[in-house]
Design a protein around this motif. Structure first.
Motif, PDB file in Angstrom:
ATOM      1  N   ILE A 163       0.832  -1.207   0.000  1.00 51.97           N
ATOM      2  CA  ILE A 163       0.000   0.000   0.000  1.00 51.97           C
ATOM      3  C   ILE A 163       0.861   1.249   0.000  1.00 51.97           C
ATOM      4  CG2 ILE A 163      -1.611   1.348   1.425  1.00 51.97           C
ATOM      5  CD1 ILE A 163      -2.861  -1.420   2.226  1.00 51.97           C
ATOM      6  N   ARG A 164       1.945   1.226   0.755  1.00 54.13           N
ATOM      7  CA  ARG A 164       2.871   2.376   0.797  1.00 54.13           C
ATOM      8  C   ARG A 164       3.701   2.504  -0.471  1.00 54.13           C
ATOM      9  NH1 ARG A 164       6.214   1.642   6.319  1.00 54.13           N
ATOM     10  NH2 ARG A 164       4.615   2.176   7.836  1.00 54.13           N
ATOM     11  N   LYS A 165       3.666   1.469  -1.313  1.00 50.06           N
ATOM     12  CA  LYS A 165       4.502   1.422  -2.520  1.00 50.06           C
ATOM     13  C   LYS A 165       5.977   1.451  -2.162  1.00 50.06           C
ATOM     14  CE  LYS A 165       0.886   3.279  -5.322  1.00 50.06           C
ATOM     15  NZ  LYS A 165       0.346   4.222  -6.202  1.00 50.06           N
ATOM     16  N   SER A 166       6.321   0.711  -1.088  1.00 47.20           N
ATOM     17  CA  SER A 166       7.701   0.654  -0.607  1.00 47.20           C
ATOM     18  C   SER A 166       8.488  -0.492  -1.229  1.00 47.20           C
ATOM     19  CB  SER A 166       7.727   0.473   0.912  1.00 47.20           C
ATOM     20  OG  SER A 166       7.027   1.496   1.551  1.00 47.20           O
ATOM     21  N   VAL A 167       7.816  -1.358  -1.981  1.00 44.73           N
ATOM     22  CA  VAL A 167       8.492  -2.534  -2.535  1.00 44.73           C
ATOM     23  C   VAL A 167       8.210  -2.642  -4.024  1.00 44.73           C
ATOM     24  CG1 VAL A 167       8.542  -3.857  -0.396  1.00 44.73           C
ATOM     25  CG2 VAL A 167       6.520  -3.977  -1.835  1.00 44.73           C
ATOM     26  N   HIS A 168       9.157  -3.270  -4.730  1.00 41.40           N
ATOM     27  CA  HIS A 168       9.038  -3.408  -6.175  1.00 41.40           C
ATOM     28  C   HIS A 168       9.581  -4.759  -6.616  1.00 41.40           C
ATOM     29  CE1 HIS A 168       8.094   0.842  -6.228  1.00 41.40           C
ATOM     30  NE2 HIS A 168       9.186   1.056  -5.498  1.00 41.40           N
ATOM     31  N   ARG A 169       9.271  -5.133  -7.806  1.00 45.17           N
ATOM     32  CA  ARG A 169       9.777  -6.309  -8.511  1.00 45.17           C
ATOM     33  C   ARG A 169       9.633  -7.600  -7.701  1.00 45.17           C
ATOM     34  NH1 ARG A 169      14.255  -2.669  -9.962  1.00 45.17           N
ATOM     35  NH2 ARG A 169      13.659  -1.690 -11.920  1.00 45.17           N
ATOM     36  N   SER A 170      10.751  -8.368  -7.556  1.00 44.14           N
ATOM     37  CA  SER A 170      10.669  -9.684  -6.917  1.00 44.14           C
ATOM     38  C   SER A 170      10.265  -9.581  -5.449  1.00 44.14           C
ATOM     39  CB  SER A 170      11.988 -10.437  -7.049  1.00 44.14           C
ATOM     40  OG  SER A 170      13.023  -9.765  -6.358  1.00 44.14           O
ATOM     41  N   LEU A 171      10.614  -8.481  -4.810  1.00 44.70           N
ATOM     42  CA  LEU A 171      10.219  -8.281  -3.414  1.00 44.70           C
ATOM     43  C   LEU A 171       8.696  -8.165  -3.325  1.00 44.70           C
ATOM     44  CD1 LEU A 171      11.151  -7.959  -0.524  1.00 44.70           C
ATOM     45  CD2 LEU A 171      11.515  -5.528  -0.959  1.00 44.70           C
ATOM     46  N   LYS A 172       8.109  -7.416  -4.242  1.00 43.23           N
ATOM     47  CA  LYS A 172       6.656  -7.256  -4.272  1.00 43.23           C
ATOM     48  C   LYS A 172       5.980  -8.586  -4.621  1.00 43.23           C
ATOM     49  CE  LYS A 172       3.097  -4.218  -6.197  1.00 43.23           C
ATOM     50  NZ  LYS A 172       2.855  -3.080  -7.090  1.00 43.23           N
ATOM     51  N   THR A 173       6.553  -9.317  -5.575  1.00 42.06           N
ATOM     52  CA  THR A 173       6.011 -10.624  -5.941  1.00 42.06           C
ATOM     53  C   THR A 173       6.047 -11.574  -4.755  1.00 42.06           C
ATOM     54  OG1 THR A 173       6.746 -10.318  -8.222  1.00 42.06           O
ATOM     55  CG2 THR A 173       6.247 -12.572  -7.538  1.00 42.06           C
ATOM     56  N   GLY A 174       7.173 -11.593  -4.033  1.00 39.63           N
ATOM     57  CA  GLY A 174       7.302 -12.436  -2.846  1.00 39.63           C
ATOM     58  C   GLY A 174       6.255 -12.116  -1.799  1.00 39.63           C
TER      59      GLY A 174
END
Length: 197
Positions: free
Chosen positions: A79-90
């Motif tokens: 929600i904060r948009k603090s993560v991207h790519r593989s971290l977000k997928t995980g």
């Protein structure tokens, strides 16, 4: 308003801390669930009374709670948009895995109430196991993304855990299609599942 601001500024709400907690909880939670699941299976063999708040079930619920906490913290990060790519997928995998575990847990309780003790193969166990697999895969992706931090020491353990859950799920699917294997004496711990198939 001030309480919300304090919580968002607290050390635990920092993105790095949340990622660390998500990775550890999503790795440890499923291990606790499976360990308590074996304990529960042994209780079935010993014909111990089956009820919702049995000691083995309480330990299972604590593991599910850890995974759910990881999912909630992961949702905050997304929600904060603090993560991207593989971290977000995980993190998304942890969230989906957690939801599957919670729904399957309620389904398993309902199944016990309606049909009594079940076996390894049941309509509620396999979705639970898929949830465990997804949460542990999420933990691997999160830790792989953080391998340049101190969290890297957990990566090998997380990979082994994921491989264990994968093997366990494959074993269960083999039992679905190999009815006679399931009823061999060496699999006595799971023999109540023979009556379901």
């Amino acid at each position: 308003m001030k309480l919300t601001q304090r919580l968002s500024n607290s050390a635990i709400a920092k993105s790095g801390t949340l990622v660390s907690l998500v990775s550890i909880f999503s790795m440890v939670g499923p291990i606790i669930i499976v360990s308590a699941g074996f304990w529960d299976a042994i209780s079935h063999i010993l014909k111990e009374p089956e009820f919702f708040w049995s000691p083995s079930h309480i330990v299972v619920y604590s593991g599910v709670s850890m995974t759910a906490c990881a999912a909630i913290m992961g949702s905050i990060l997304i929600i904060r948009k603090s993560v991207h790519r593989s971290l977000k997928t995980g993190i998304k995998l942890v969230i989906v895995g957690s939801l599957l575990q919670i729904v399957s847990g309620f389904g398993d309780s309902l199944s016990h109430d309606l049909f009594g003790i079940d076996g390894l193969i049941s309509w509620s166990h396999q979705p639970l196991e898929i949830g465990l697999l997804l949460a542990s895969l999420g933990a691997v992706l999160i830790l792989k993304n953080r391998e340049h931090t101190k969290l890297k020491i957990f990566l090998p353990f997380s990979i082994v855990t994921f491989l264990f859950f994968t093997t366990w799920l494959i074993f269960n699917f083999v039992l679905i299609f190999g009815h006679t294997i399931q009823c061999i004496q060496i699999y006595e711990i799971f023999s109540s599942g023979c009556s379901i198939l």
